[in-house]
Design a protein around this motif. Structure first.
Motif, PDB file in Angstrom:
ATOM      1  N   LYS A  41       4.029 -11.322 -10.343  1.00 11.63           N
ATOM      2  CA  LYS A  41       3.760 -10.170 -11.057  1.00 11.63           C
ATOM      3  C   LYS A  41       2.446  -9.103 -10.289  1.00 11.63           C
ATOM      4  O   LYS A  41       1.682  -9.886  -9.779  1.00 11.63           O
ATOM      5  CB  LYS A  41       3.407 -10.343 -12.550  1.00 11.63           C
ATOM      6  CG  LYS A  41       4.779 -10.948 -12.946  1.00 11.63           C
ATOM      7  CD  LYS A  41       4.694 -10.968 -14.453  1.00 11.63           C
ATOM      8  CE  LYS A  41       5.867 -11.902 -15.067  1.00 11.63           C
ATOM      9  NZ  LYS A  41       6.085 -11.947 -16.409  1.00 11.63           N
ATOM     10  N   PHE A  42       2.581  -7.954 -10.391  1.00 11.60           N
ATOM     11  CA  PHE A  42       1.578  -7.108  -9.724  1.00 11.60           C
ATOM     12  C   PHE A  42       0.975  -5.890 -10.757  1.00 11.60           C
ATOM     13  O   PHE A  42       1.529  -5.661 -11.606  1.00 11.60           O
ATOM     14  CB  PHE A  42       2.464  -6.410  -8.641  1.00 11.60           C
ATOM     15  CG  PHE A  42       3.168  -7.360  -7.698  1.00 11.60           C
ATOM     16  CD1 PHE A  42       2.648  -8.163  -6.714  1.00 11.60           C
ATOM     17  CD2 PHE A  42       4.357  -7.718  -8.030  1.00 11.60           C
ATOM     18  CE1 PHE A  42       3.293  -8.837  -5.723  1.00 11.60           C
ATOM     19  CE2 PHE A  42       5.014  -8.666  -7.070  1.00 11.60           C
ATOM     20  CZ  PHE A  42       4.411  -9.111  -5.963  1.00 11.60           C
ATOM     21  N   GLU A  43      -0.253  -5.335 -10.210  1.00 12.91           N
ATOM     22  CA  GLU A  43      -0.715  -4.362 -11.019  1.00 12.91           C
ATOM     23  C   GLU A  43      -1.590  -3.170 -10.337  1.00 12.91           C
ATOM     24  O   GLU A  43      -1.067  -2.104 -10.323  1.00 12.91           O
ATOM     25  CB  GLU A  43      -1.743  -4.926 -12.023  1.00 12.91           C
ATOM     26  CG  GLU A  43      -2.330  -4.087 -12.897  1.00 12.91           C
ATOM     27  CD  GLU A  43      -2.928  -4.660 -14.295  1.00 12.91           C
ATOM     28  OE1 GLU A  43      -3.363  -3.795 -14.931  1.00 12.91           O
ATOM     29  OE2 GLU A  43      -3.056  -5.798 -14.509  1.00 12.91           O
ATOM     30  N   GLY A  44      -2.540  -3.515  -9.501  1.00  9.96           N
ATOM     31  CA  GLY A  44      -3.288  -2.507  -8.769  1.00  9.96           C
ATOM     32  C   GLY A  44      -3.018  -2.033  -7.633  1.00  9.96           C
ATOM     33  O   GLY A  44      -2.233  -2.700  -6.988  1.00  9.96           O
ATOM     34  N   ILE A  45      -3.350  -0.865  -7.130  1.00  7.59           N
ATOM     35  CA  ILE A  45      -3.009  -0.430  -5.780  1.00  7.59           C
ATOM     36  C   ILE A  45      -4.201   0.711  -5.239  1.00  7.59           C
ATOM     37  O   ILE A  45      -4.792   1.396  -6.047  1.00  7.59           O
ATOM     38  CB  ILE A  45      -1.871   0.524  -5.715  1.00  7.59           C
ATOM     39  CG1 ILE A  45      -1.174   0.810  -4.304  1.00  7.59           C
ATOM     40  CG2 ILE A  45      -1.796   1.738  -6.620  1.00  7.59           C
ATOM     41  CD1 ILE A  45       0.034   1.127  -3.974  1.00  7.59           C
ATOM     42  N   GLY A  46      -4.822   0.286  -4.247  1.00  9.25           N
ATOM     43  CA  GLY A  46      -5.531   1.158  -3.395  1.00  9.25           C
ATOM     44  C   GLY A  46      -4.964   1.576  -2.378  1.00  9.25           C
ATOM     45  O   GLY A  46      -4.120   1.336  -1.668  1.00  9.25           O
ATOM     46  N   TYR A  47      -5.667   2.793  -1.724  1.00  2.00           N
ATOM     47  CA  TYR A  47      -5.044   3.520  -0.576  1.00  2.00           C
ATOM     48  C   TYR A  47      -6.248   3.645   0.418  1.00  2.00           C
ATOM     49  O   TYR A  47      -7.339   4.553  -0.123  1.00  2.00           O
ATOM     50  CB  TYR A  47      -4.295   4.581  -0.869  1.00  2.00           C
ATOM     51  CG  TYR A  47      -4.021   5.406   0.292  1.00  2.00           C
ATOM     52  CD1 TYR A  47      -2.943   4.981   1.164  1.00  2.00           C
ATOM     53  CD2 TYR A  47      -4.320   6.890   0.491  1.00  2.00           C
ATOM     54  CE1 TYR A  47      -2.421   5.684   2.189  1.00  2.00           C
ATOM     55  CE2 TYR A  47      -3.661   7.411   1.620  1.00  2.00           C
ATOM     56  CZ  TYR A  47      -2.820   7.162   2.349  1.00  2.00           C
ATOM     57  OH  TYR A  47      -2.472   7.755   3.441  1.00  2.00           O
ATOM     58  N   ASP A  48      -6.267   3.590   1.648  1.00  2.24           N
ATOM     59  CA  ASP A  48      -7.170   4.080   2.629  1.00  2.24           C
ATOM     60  C   ASP A  48      -6.440   5.278   3.429  1.00  2.24           C
ATOM     61  O   ASP A  48      -5.495   5.024   4.281  1.00  2.24           O
ATOM     62  CB  ASP A  48      -7.542   2.882   3.409  1.00  2.24           C
ATOM     63  CG  ASP A  48      -8.616   3.031   4.550  1.00  2.24           C
ATOM     64  OD1 ASP A  48      -8.729   4.331   4.839  1.00  2.24           O
ATOM     65  OD2 ASP A  48      -9.200   2.078   5.116  1.00  2.24           O
ATOM     66  N   ALA A  49      -6.928   6.384   3.246  1.00  3.10           N
ATOM     67  CA  ALA A  49      -6.468   7.683   3.797  1.00  3.10           C
ATOM     68  C   ALA A  49      -6.657   7.583   5.466  1.00  3.10           C
ATOM     69  O   ALA A  49      -5.672   8.185   6.172  1.00  3.10           O
ATOM     70  CB  ALA A  49      -6.746   8.837   3.283  1.00  3.10           C
ATOM     71  N   HIS A  50      -7.702   6.820   5.735  1.00  4.57           N
ATOM     72  CA  HIS A  50      -7.983   6.908   6.974  1.00  4.57           C
ATOM     73  C   HIS A  50      -7.020   6.060   7.960  1.00  4.57           C
ATOM     74  O   HIS A  50      -6.551   6.522   9.041  1.00  4.57           O
ATOM     75  CB  HIS A  50      -9.570   6.485   7.424  1.00  4.57           C
ATOM     76  CG  HIS A  50     -10.065   6.256   8.863  1.00  4.57           C
ATOM     77  ND1 HIS A  50      -9.975   7.213   9.425  1.00  4.57           N
ATOM     78  CD2 HIS A  50      -9.804   5.234   9.632  1.00  4.57           C
ATOM     79  CE1 HIS A  50     -10.470   6.901  10.870  1.00  4.57           C
ATOM     80  NE2 HIS A  50     -10.315   5.611  10.770  1.00  4.57           N
ATOM     81  N   THR A  51      -6.621   4.813   7.481  1.00  2.00           N
ATOM     82  CA  THR A  51      -5.718   4.163   8.177  1.00  2.00           C
ATOM     83  C   THR A  51      -4.170   4.194   7.720  1.00  2.00           C
ATOM     84  O   THR A  51      -3.301   3.791   8.301  1.00  2.00           O
ATOM     85  CB  THR A  51      -6.138   2.461   8.033  1.00  2.00           C
ATOM     86  OG1 THR A  51      -6.184   2.259   6.507  1.00  2.00           O
ATOM     87  CG2 THR A  51      -7.641   2.468   8.709  1.00  2.00           C
ATOM     88  N   GLN A  52      -3.791   4.850   6.606  1.00  2.00           N
ATOM     89  CA  GLN A  52      -2.843   5.202   5.821  1.00  2.00           C
ATOM     90  C   GLN A  52      -2.124   3.646   5.340  1.00  2.00           C
ATOM     91  O   GLN A  52      -1.104   3.357   5.457  1.00  2.00           O
ATOM     92  CB  GLN A  52      -1.638   5.654   6.814  1.00  2.00           C
ATOM     93  CG  GLN A  52      -2.142   7.229   6.927  1.00  2.00           C
ATOM     94  CD  GLN A  52      -1.098   7.759   8.099  1.00  2.00           C
ATOM     95  OE1 GLN A  52       0.159   7.437   8.080  1.00  2.00           O
ATOM     96  NE2 GLN A  52      -1.500   8.900   8.775  1.00  2.00           N
ATOM     97  N   ARG A  53      -3.122   2.746   5.062  1.00  2.36           N
ATOM     98  CA  ARG A  53      -2.706   1.309   4.421  1.00  2.36           C
ATOM     99  C   ARG A  53      -3.014   1.305   2.831  1.00  2.36           C
ATOM    100  O   ARG A  53      -3.834   1.961   2.464  1.00  2.36           O
ATOM    101  CB  ARG A  53      -3.666   0.420   4.966  1.00  2.36           C
ATOM    102  CG  ARG A  53      -3.063   0.056   6.550  1.00  2.36           C
ATOM    103  CD  ARG A  53      -4.174  -0.841   6.984  1.00  2.36           C
ATOM    104  NE  ARG A  53      -4.074  -1.230   8.411  1.00  2.36           N
ATOM    105  CZ  ARG A  53      -4.947  -1.893   9.329  1.00  2.36           C
ATOM    106  NH1 ARG A  53      -6.110  -2.100   8.957  1.00  2.36           N
ATOM    107  NH2 ARG A  53      -4.567  -2.224  10.570  1.00  2.36           N
ATOM    108  N   TYR A  54      -2.209   0.731   2.203  1.00  8.11           N
ATOM    109  CA  TYR A  54      -2.038   0.714   0.903  1.00  8.11           C
ATOM    110  C   TYR A  54      -2.491  -1.097   0.605  1.00  8.11           C
ATOM    111  O   TYR A  54      -1.945  -1.800   1.355  1.00  8.11           O
ATOM    112  CB  TYR A  54      -1.009   1.276   0.268  1.00  8.11           C
ATOM    113  CG  TYR A  54       0.256   0.461   0.290  1.00  8.11           C
ATOM    114  CD1 TYR A  54       0.685  -0.747  -0.207  1.00  8.11           C
ATOM    115  CD2 TYR A  54       1.180   0.864   1.490  1.00  8.11           C
ATOM    116  CE1 TYR A  54       1.856  -1.229  -0.004  1.00  8.11           C
ATOM    117  CE2 TYR A  54       2.320   0.336   1.885  1.00  8.11           C
ATOM    118  CZ  TYR A  54       2.558  -1.005   1.026  1.00  8.11           C
ATOM    119  OH  TYR A  54       3.922  -1.417   1.586  1.00  8.11           O
TER     120      TYR A  54
END
Length: 317
Positions: A41-54
């Motif tokens: 099961k999952f919950e949080g998400i972050g995003y790095d706009a510089h590398t386009q990684r989540y």
């Protein structure tokens, strides 16, 4: 129906729903997450706009998964099951230097003496594993403030913590305790957190009662946000873009769109859009014009694949 007609019908349906249709050169509309054989099961998400990684957190084990907007599948980036003292994870955010902050939810409650929050660099090197020192602290979600510090909600109390670094030394402290202002009731209290449009305050959701609160970054003063009676029960993740605020209402299966005043003192409901009834979406990040939303699997006693992050073109009106 011909293949061409079927393709046209699918494209029209997707356009009406605001969901992208992947082509050979397009970004995927759904991202697959790795999971455990016994259910994840999952919950949080972050995003790095510089590398386009989540980055996506797994509550069942504390693994952190990482993906790229151009690839259909994420991979396990950080192990869980006790790695760095982490058995579970909740909110994730990324600062301007690409450092990844992970909130531990009940990690320090369920494992005495274990950290409540971690910070990693882009290469996955542990920079800090921090304990609040506050009993029963459930660190839920995070936002990076204009001062470069991370602000973190406590779902078990009317409290926001501040995480900062000075010359390589990291610390976490109770920034504002709003017990005198915010009544704490049964269930998850403070959760989603973003900046106000003028970046002078924090906007915080109290999901169990469907309220929004404003925390002044200069004075620490806390006040209720006038949302005009909008139904925001089960408010979980918040996404702010200019004066637009999107509220992910997990078990209500609704994405509410609000217009915020510049100072964050008032909010006006613009729309309440039903989300996929087969998914419980917890939170989101805006990435290149699309919302990336985590399918938590919280409604499944034992979660089964596929484990996914879905994308939506956010409602603007």
């Amino acid at each position: 129906m011909s293949v061409r007609s079927l393709s046209a019908t699918l494209a029209l349906s997707a356009a009406l729903l605001g969901v992208g249709v992947p082509t050979a050169s397009a970004r995927p509309s759904v991202y697959d997450l790795p999971g455990d054989a016994g259910g994840s099961k999952f919950e949080g998400i972050g995003y790095d706009a510089h590398t386009q990684r989540y980055y996506v957190s797994e509550t069942t084990g504390g693994e952190i998964h990482r993906g790229n907007l151009r690839s259909a599948a994420a991979t396990e980036w950080l192990q869980g099951d006790g790695t760095d003292g982490r058995w579970t994870a909740r909110g994730v955010t990324v600062d301007a230097r690409g450092r990844v902050y992970v909130a531990g939810g009940p990690n320090g409650i369920d494992h005495s003496g274990a950290p409540d929050l971690w910070v990693y660099d882009r290469d996955g090197r542990l920079l800090a594993a921090l304990r609040t020192g506050v009993p029963n602290a459930f660190l839920n979600d995070l936002v990076i403030g204009p001062d470069g510090a991370a602000y973190v909600t406590n779902s078990n109390a009317a409290q926001v913590f501040r995480v900062s670094e000075t010359r390589g030394r990291w610390s976490i402290r109770s920034w504002v305790d709003a017990t005198a202002t915010i009544p704490v009731t049964t269930g998850f209290n403070l959760g989603g957190i973003v900046l106000s449009p003028d970046r002078r305050a924090l906007v915080v959701a109290q999901g169990n009662v469907g309220k929004l609160w404003r925390f002044d970054l200069r004075t620490g003063a806390v006040s209720a946000i006038d949302a005009g009676g909008a139904d925001l029960v089960n408010a979980d993740g918040l996404v702010q873009d200019g004066r637009r605020l999107w509220v992910v209402r997990n078990f209500s299966r609704v994405l509410s769109t609000l217009d915020l005043s510049a100072d964050g003192r008032k909010a006006r409901l613009v729309s309440a859009t039903p989300t996929d009834p087969s998914r419980v979406l917890t939170t989101a990040k805006l990435a290149q014009g699309r919302l990336l939303l985590v399918d938590s699997k919280f409604d499944e006693p034992t979660a089964v694949p596929p484990y996914q992050v879905i994308t939506l073109n956010p409602p603007r009106r």
